[in-house]
Design a protein around this motif. Structure first.
Motif, PDB file in Angstrom:
ATOM      1  N   GLY A 115       0.768  -1.234   0.000  1.00 51.34           N
ATOM      2  CA  GLY A 115       0.000   0.000   0.000  1.00 51.34           C
ATOM      3  C   GLY A 115       0.800   1.286   0.000  1.00 51.34           C
ATOM      4  N   GLN A 116       2.023   1.287  -0.495  1.00 49.61           N
ATOM      5  CA  GLN A 116       2.808   2.516  -0.556  1.00 49.61           C
ATOM      6  C   GLN A 116       3.900   2.385  -1.600  1.00 49.61           C
ATOM      7  OE1 GLN A 116       4.616   1.447   3.654  1.00 49.61           O
ATOM      8  NE2 GLN A 116       5.827   3.101   2.778  1.00 49.61           N
ATOM      9  N   LYS A 117       4.532   3.528  -1.902  1.00 43.00           N
ATOM     10  CA  LYS A 117       5.636   3.558  -2.850  1.00 43.00           C
ATOM     11  C   LYS A 117       6.953   3.713  -2.088  1.00 43.00           C
ATOM     12  CE  LYS A 117       3.319   3.473  -6.797  1.00 43.00           C
ATOM     13  NZ  LYS A 117       3.495   2.430  -7.828  1.00 43.00           N
ATOM     14  N   PHE A 118       8.046   3.240  -2.725  1.00 41.10           N
ATOM     15  CA  PHE A 118       9.362   3.257  -2.086  1.00 41.10           C
ATOM     16  C   PHE A 118      10.360   3.945  -3.006  1.00 41.10           C
ATOM     17  CE2 PHE A 118       6.968  -0.323  -0.536  1.00 41.10           C
ATOM     18  CZ  PHE A 118       7.196  -0.304   0.841  1.00 41.10           C
ATOM     19  N   ASP A 119      11.347   4.633  -2.400  1.00 42.19           N
ATOM     20  CA  ASP A 119      12.370   5.293  -3.214  1.00 42.19           C
ATOM     21  C   ASP A 119      13.710   4.570  -3.179  1.00 42.19           C
ATOM     22  OD1 ASP A 119      12.615   8.173  -0.961  1.00 42.19           O
ATOM     23  OD2 ASP A 119      12.653   6.019  -0.580  1.00 42.19           O
ATOM     24  N   VAL A 120      13.862   3.562  -2.318  1.00 38.83           N
ATOM     25  CA  VAL A 120      15.003   2.652  -2.359  1.00 38.83           C
ATOM     26  C   VAL A 120      14.473   1.247  -2.145  1.00 38.83           C
ATOM     27  CG1 VAL A 120      17.128   1.894  -1.215  1.00 38.83           C
ATOM     28  CG2 VAL A 120      16.733   4.333  -1.585  1.00 38.83           C
ATOM     29  N   LEU A 121      14.882   0.307  -3.007  1.00 37.38           N
ATOM     30  CA  LEU A 121      14.399  -1.070  -2.915  1.00 37.38           C
ATOM     31  C   LEU A 121      15.578  -2.009  -3.104  1.00 37.38           C
ATOM     32  CD1 LEU A 121      12.374   0.723  -5.017  1.00 37.38           C
ATOM     33  CD2 LEU A 121      10.836  -1.132  -4.339  1.00 37.38           C
ATOM     34  N   LEU A 122      15.599  -3.084  -2.351  1.00 34.30           N
ATOM     35  CA  LEU A 122      16.692  -4.041  -2.442  1.00 34.30           C
ATOM     36  C   LEU A 122      16.160  -5.448  -2.249  1.00 34.30           C
ATOM     37  CD1 LEU A 122      18.406  -4.520   0.912  1.00 34.30           C
ATOM     38  CD2 LEU A 122      17.079  -2.426   0.608  1.00 34.30           C
ATOM     39  N   SER A 123      16.935  -6.417  -2.754  1.00 37.81           N
ATOM     40  CA  SER A 123      16.527  -7.808  -2.607  1.00 37.81           C
ATOM     41  C   SER A 123      17.691  -8.737  -2.910  1.00 37.81           C
ATOM     42  CB  SER A 123      15.369  -8.139  -3.561  1.00 37.81           C
ATOM     43  OG  SER A 123      14.951  -9.485  -3.409  1.00 37.81           O
ATOM     44  N   SER A 171       8.717   4.192  -6.654  1.00 39.67           N
ATOM     45  CA  SER A 171       8.399   5.521  -7.127  1.00 39.67           C
ATOM     46  C   SER A 171       9.225   5.816  -8.378  1.00 39.67           C
ATOM     47  CB  SER A 171       8.686   6.553  -6.043  1.00 39.67           C
ATOM     48  OG  SER A 171      10.057   6.505  -5.669  1.00 39.67           O
ATOM     49  N   GLU A 172       8.826   6.827  -9.132  1.00 33.62           N
ATOM     50  CA  GLU A 172       9.568   7.203 -10.324  1.00 33.62           C
ATOM     51  C   GLU A 172      10.976   7.644  -9.932  1.00 33.62           C
ATOM     52  OE1 GLU A 172       9.248  10.286 -14.121  1.00 33.62           O
ATOM     53  OE2 GLU A 172       7.597  10.089 -12.678  1.00 33.62           O
ATOM     54  N   GLY A 173      11.985   7.074 -10.596  1.00 35.08           N
ATOM     55  CA  GLY A 173      13.371   7.401 -10.278  1.00 35.08           C
ATOM     56  C   GLY A 173      13.938   6.651  -9.097  1.00 35.08           C
ATOM     57  N   ASN A 228      14.583   3.300 -11.579  1.00 38.46           N
ATOM     58  CA  ASN A 228      13.274   3.132 -12.201  1.00 38.46           C
ATOM     59  C   ASN A 228      13.027   4.289 -13.166  1.00 38.46           C
ATOM     60  OD1 ASN A 228      10.698   2.202 -12.811  1.00 38.46           O
ATOM     61  ND2 ASN A 228       9.763   3.196 -11.033  1.00 38.46           N
ATOM     62  N   GLU A 229      13.784   4.251 -14.253  1.00 37.31           N
ATOM     63  CA  GLU A 229      13.722   5.261 -15.303  1.00 37.31           C
ATOM     64  C   GLU A 229      13.831   4.540 -16.647  1.00 37.31           C
ATOM     65  OE1 GLU A 229      17.107   7.657 -14.516  1.00 37.31           O
ATOM     66  OE2 GLU A 229      16.268   8.597 -12.707  1.00 37.31           O
ATOM     67  N   PRO A 230      13.368   5.157 -17.733  1.00 39.54           N
ATOM     68  CA  PRO A 230      13.504   4.514 -19.056  1.00 39.54           C
ATOM     69  C   PRO A 230      14.970   4.231 -19.377  1.00 39.54           C
ATOM     70  CG  PRO A 230      11.987   6.361 -19.164  1.00 39.54           C
ATOM     71  CD  PRO A 230      12.624   6.426 -17.812  1.00 39.54           C
ATOM     72  N   GLY A 231      15.222   3.072 -19.956  1.00 38.98           N
ATOM     73  CA  GLY A 231      16.585   2.675 -20.285  1.00 38.98           C
ATOM     74  C   GLY A 231      16.872   2.827 -21.761  1.00 38.98           C
ATOM     75  N   GLY A 232      17.892   2.081 -22.207  1.00 38.02           N
ATOM     76  CA  GLY A 232      18.230   2.067 -23.624  1.00 38.02           C
ATOM     77  C   GLY A 232      19.258   3.083 -24.051  1.00 38.02           C
ATOM     78  N   THR A 233      19.630   3.997 -23.150  1.00 38.26           N
ATOM     79  CA  THR A 233      20.647   4.997 -23.483  1.00 38.26           C
ATOM     80  C   THR A 233      21.660   5.062 -22.350  1.00 38.26           C
ATOM     81  OG1 THR A 233      19.370   6.787 -22.457  1.00 38.26           O
ATOM     82  CG2 THR A 233      19.020   6.396 -24.811  1.00 38.26           C
TER      83      THR A 233
END
Length: 411
Positions: A115-123, A171-173, A228-233
């Protein structure tokens, strides 16, 4: 810093599982200095909410909590036995902002329950295949990884589902760090998976960890650091992390990243001062044997066990007089073990005769003038290091034909 924490030594913490036992959840616990080093790879200065998905006994959570003391930490694991110990250890470290959820990280409703967004994620997820059910397909689509569904079902693994779950609540970024197995970074069958990841995410760095980084295993693993941003570049930085600290980066393009994502492979690229040549440049033909090891035992043939031992001469004399099938060894072939823990050491030149080859052996066919040069190069210290570096896989190592063709051989 990474360097100082690792320079203290890669000394194992006492295992919280009995030695020699197999973890039913396919978990491997990281050693303390490696966990500290992993925490130092994150570049986020302040984090409001941090998620450790599949936290286990907290070997990664605790160093992260030391770094972001004012952050809210959320841990998730399906093992109900760890919650009280984890809460006690975090409180003992002075961290009070902690929530724990006893949940299955593969469940479709995970994002809803968090139920929430995170700005750092690890696993540090388990390393195993999982069945690609309708629920998991939905998880991939929700995470923007729907292109994975076009790939063979056998490429569906726990680490990919864990990554998708983190993207659903990122979250974005947001910065994401995962400990992933060798196959995801180097295996040919996962090239399509890597392409999807390179396009979906900004892969900031891939760090090859020392083989002694985890308790009860010597499997090769990597720290995969993403945004968490668009890749390819943009370029991807490749490092190694061992007792000497974090290496200087090797930069590769997104196109190269889809091929392989390991520092050892790209470290083989020659400098302007080095003289080298590849088998592809020599227009070599590489043929893989066709007989299984069972067929070799029953019908005969040349297998990895047939190579000269130790300091024995590398010239190979086979029994039959003439060549039969194209996949049979014949005079002039350089034979190389394709698979095995010490495959790079098994090299020989067929001087006479022919024999069926097992499917664990390559026959390399090149012009006569280059045979001795290539043999000497493969057996040289530089050639042996190069062969070790292109081999990949957990347990028995595999040398891929494409990598062998493009291997820079010192001359």
């Amino acid at each position: 810093m990474v360097e100082s924490s690792l320079a203290a030594g890669i000394a194992a913490l006492p295992s919280r599982s009995e030695p020699g036992t197999v973890d039913p959840l396919s978990r491997f616990y990281s050693k303390a200095p490696v966990a500290d080093g992993f925490a130092a790879l994150f570049t986020t200065d302040t984090a409001k909410c941090v998620l450790d998905l599949g936290c286990g006994e907290g070997s990664l959570t605790l160093p992260m909590a030391q770094r972001w003391r004012s952050s809210t930490f959320v841990t998730v694991d399906k093992d109900p036995a760890i919650e009280l110990k984890l809460k006690r250890e975090l409180r003992g470290a002075g961290h009070t902002g902690h929530q724990h959820h006893c949940l299955d990280a593969l469940s479709l409703d995970l994002a809803e329950k968090l139920g929430q967004k995170f700005d750092v994620l690890l696993s540090n997820p388990p390393y195993r295949r999982v069945e690609r059910t309708n629920a998991i397909e939905r998880i991939f689509v929700d995470a923007g990884l729907g292109r994975l569904l076009a790939l063979p079902a056998e490429t569906c693994t726990a680490e990919l589902v864990f990554l998708a779950q983190m993207l659903r609540v990122a979250s974005e970024g947001a910065e994401i760090g995962m400990i992933v197995p060798d196959g995801l970074m180097t295996s040919f069958k996962n090239a399509g998976v890597r392409q999807v990841l390179v396009d979906r995410l900004r892969i900031r760095a891939v760090v090859s960890l020392d083989r002694g980084s985890f308790l009860r295993t010597t499997a090769q693993a990597y720290a995969l650091m993403m945004r968490n941003e668009p890749g390819g570049t943009g370029y991807v930085n490749l490092h190694t992390l061992d007792v000497d600290g974090l290496s200087q980066p090797l930069q590769i393009s997104p196109q190269e990243a889809a091929r392989r994502l390991d520092h050892a492979y790209y470290a083989l690229r020659p400098t302007q001062m080095e003289r080298s040549i590849t088998l592809r440049e020599l227009r070599a033909e590489i043929v893989r044997g066709h007989r299984s090891s069972v067929e070799v035992r029953t019908k005969g043939g040349f297998h990895t066990t047939s190579f000269p031992k130790g300091d024995e001469p590398r010239e190979i004399h086979l029994e039959k007089a003439g060549a039969g099938k194209k996949t049979d060894a014949r005079a002039g072939d350089i034979l190389l073990a394709r698979v095995g823990r010490s495959s790079h050491e098994k090299v020989g030149l067929v001087e006479s005769g022919s024999s069926p080859l097992s499917d664990c052996v390559y026959a390399i066919r090149i012009p006569r003038a280059w045979r001795r040069v290539v043999m000497a190069s493969l057996l040289s210290p530089g050639g042996q290091r190069a062969l070790r570096r292109i081999s990949c896989g957990v347990g028995p190592r595999v040398i891929r034909k494409a990598d062998l063709l493009d291997l820079p051989l010192p001359i």
